[in-house]
Design an enzyme around this catalytic site. Structure first.
Site, short mmCIF file in Angstrom:
data_model
loop_
_atom_site.label_atom_id
_atom_site.label_comp_id
_atom_site.label_asym_id
_atom_site.label_seq_id
_atom_site.Cartn_x
_atom_site.Cartn_y
_atom_site.Cartn_z
N ARG A 88 -5.10 -1.18 -5.70
CA ARG A 88 -4.08 -0.71 -4.60
C ARG A 88 -3.21 0.23 -4.89
O ARG A 88 -2.86 1.12 -4.28
CB ARG A 88 -3.14 -2.21 -4.36
CG ARG A 88 -4.04 -3.19 -3.71
CD ARG A 88 -3.23 -4.66 -3.50
NE ARG A 88 -2.03 -4.27 -2.42
CZ ARG A 88 -1.41 -5.16 -2.22
NH1 ARG A 88 -0.99 -6.45 -2.77
NH2 ARG A 88 -0.51 -4.82 -1.13
N ASP A 147 9.18 -6.65 -1.00
CA ASP A 147 8.55 -7.07 0.13
C ASP A 147 7.24 -7.68 -0.46
O ASP A 147 6.23 -7.31 -0.57
CB ASP A 147 7.79 -5.76 0.88
CG ASP A 147 7.04 -6.32 2.28
OD1 ASP A 147 7.81 -7.09 3.31
OD2 ASP A 147 6.06 -6.23 2.23
N CYS A 176 6.28 -10.18 6.45
CA CYS A 176 5.54 -10.25 7.60
C CYS A 176 5.20 -11.59 8.14
O CYS A 176 4.04 -11.84 8.38
CB CYS A 176 4.55 -9.28 7.51
SG CYS A 176 3.25 -9.38 6.26
N ASP A 191 3.46 -6.33 -13.26
CA ASP A 191 3.86 -7.33 -12.56
C ASP A 191 5.48 -7.31 -12.52
O ASP A 191 5.99 -7.31 -13.64
CB ASP A 191 3.52 -8.74 -13.09
CG ASP A 191 4.03 -10.01 -12.27
OD1 ASP A 191 4.59 -9.65 -11.56
OD2 ASP A 191 3.51 -11.04 -12.76
N PRO A 245 0.85 -1.12 0.15
CA PRO A 245 0.02 0.09 -0.01
C PRO A 245 0.91 1.19 -0.01
O PRO A 245 0.20 2.45 0.00
CB PRO A 245 -0.85 -0.06 1.30
CG PRO A 245 -0.12 -0.73 2.38
CD PRO A 245 0.87 -1.82 1.35
#
Length: 490
Positions: free
Chosen positions: A260, A302, A356, A282, A234
């Site tokens: 997004r 990430d 994460c 992509d 985001p």
């Protein structure tokens, strides 16, 4: 109304295993992602309790609501901050509020508890260690840490200075401190809410977990550099990179989802980011040899992950281990492809990889496979003072957890290209750089003092290299030994 409709749709999709909760939230069109994420997480946590209340009061029969929508409305009515909608929905829920409250009270009496939290199974109850500080990253593109501290003090907050140990981050009421690791980060009580605060709305502060701030801080691209944020939405890490770069250079941000990216564009505009170029593309299809990216030297990767490190996403229910292993294998395969692709950019110096996730399949195992396939890259040791390291033999990497770092679960690895390894045979799969990352405060503005309150000198960290070389005093002795060997051979 949009808040509750989006939350209900996300809960339904999550139950059907149509995507990770975090991904589903960011894929929505809702403008306030943080508000939606908090509502979805809390509703999901209390889902069994809410369902019992709804079934016992026959709410669905009386209102014609569907279960998932009823859950988010009942949560906010009984346990949240009150309904944030008007019109017929609010009128309907207020009509049934007394019956719903009475049923909640009966459940507490039956279980002999006084708090809503105590209605949850022991395994699902949030312990004190999971009550993480509210972290606030100062957006140094618009202000300074010093100015934000002064503003908050005038706004009734109590500044406790620089944190010196982890325990200093456990705060009460309106106390706050500067973080002990990241100089542009402030920590507050976990109950603090900034969504309606002027500093947040004006883009002067970013609500971002401490662990999520590590990738941009440790990558530390200097102003004027060319950088890629490979899976950008985001956008918090993107705005952090821009702050580190002082909005100078080129920051290419990719994401496959147009919705997004639209949300991200709004966030970056509010944060004052101007050095970025967004692309609805992509990352795996980006050509590393394209002239457009010929000067890219830094990449932040990430990628999509299980989200298992997010406190509110922990699932205390039964897990189909075979299904879970297949899911993690699929994610790890995707993550490795992204990592290998990122290392193909010809002028790349450093790539930082983060997730994460708490699973080694998405972390150390991905890094291990990558190093075997890319022997000209090696790991760089990160933040020697950080208390939680990667699983052996990857202690150069960082891990984060609720108990040991007071953050969400996280993993960070920094890969650095070393040209000598292209000519030499690698000794092992785990190659370690001779340099340790000791980044100074990244891009904290012309007027901002250094992290320590006692040090009032202006920060000039952007002129310093991100790595501090280790001692090399023994090099002359090595040269002498080589000469002696050569003499013997002659």
């Amino acid at each position: 109304m949009a808040l509750y409709l989006n939350a209900a749709q996300i809960l339904e999709k999550s139950e059907r295993k149509q995507g990770a909760l975090k991904t589903l939230v960011y894929d929505s069109k809702f403008s306030n992602i943080k508000q939606l994420f908090a509502l979805v997480c809390e509703t999901q946590k209390f889902s069994p309790v809410l369902e019992e209340i709804i079934v016992s009061t026959k709410l669905l029969k009386h209102t014609k609501l569907k279960m998932h929508l009823a859950k988010v409305l009942v949560y906010d009515l009984l346990m949240g901050q009150g309904l944030k909608c008007g019109g017929s929905w609010k009128a309907t829920m207020m009509k049934h509020r007394s019956r719903l409250q009475a049923q909640l009270a009966r459940m507490k009496v039956k279980q002999k508890v006084s708090r809503n939290q105590d209605l949850l199974p022991v395994s699902a109850q949030q312990s004190a260690k999971d009550q993480l500080p509210r972290y606030v990253r100062v957006n140094t593109l618009k202000t300074t840490v010093e100015d934000v501290v002064d503003y908050l003090k005038r706004d009734g907050f109590c500044y406790r200075g620089q944190a010196l140990k982890l325990g200093d981050l456990k705060l009460e009421k309106k106390d706050f401190v500067k973080d002990l690791h990241l100089p542009e980060l402030l920590a507050f009580s976990y109950k603090t809410d900034f969504h309606d605060h002027f500093l947040y709305k004006a883009g002067h502060i970013i609500l971002q977990d401490k662990a999520s701030c590590l990738p941009a801080y440790l990558l530390h691209p200097p102003p004027g550099s060319h950088v890629i944020d490979a899976c950008a939405a985001p956008g918090n890490k993107t705005s952090h990179l821009a702050a580190v770069m002082k909005n100078k250079g080129n920051l290419f941000a990719f994401d496959l989802d147009a919705k997004r990216l639209a949300t991200m564009s709004t966030l970056l505009l509010r944060a004052g980011v101007t050095c970025h170029q967004l692309a609805n593309q992509d990352f795996l299809k980006v050509d590393p040899d394209s002239p457009k990216y010929k000067d890219v030297e830094y990449i932040l990767l990430d990628p999509s992950c299980s989200g298992s490190g997010m406190v509110c996403l922990r699932d205390s229910g039964p897990v189909d281990q075979e299904e879970e292993n297949a899911r993690l294998a699929s994610l790890a395969s995707f993550q490795l492809r992204c990592l290998n692709h990122g290392l193909k950019f010809p002028r790349l110096k450093r790539l930082i990889y983060s997730t994460c996730s708490i699973h080694s399949q998405e972390n150390e195992e991905v890094i291990s496979a990558c190093l075997l396939q890319n022997p000209h890259f090696r790991l760089v040791p990160l933040l020697a003072e950080w208390p939680k390291r990667g699983l052996e033999p990857f202690s150069q990497c960082l891990r984060a957890s609720t108990s040991e770092t007071l953050t969400h679960g996280f993993f960070v690895a920094l890969l650095e290209k070393h040209r000598e390894a292209e000519r030499a045979e690698p000794q092992s799969a785990v190659q370690t750089s001779d340099m340790e990352v000791t980044p100074a405060a990244p891009s904290i503005g012309e007027e901002l003092p250094a992290a320590s309150e006692e040090n009032s000198q202006a920060s000039d960290c952007e002129e310093k290299p991100a790595f501090a070389a280790r001692e090399t005093d023994n090099l002359p002795n090595k040269k002498k030994r080589r000469k002696k060997k050569m003499a013997k051979l002659e």
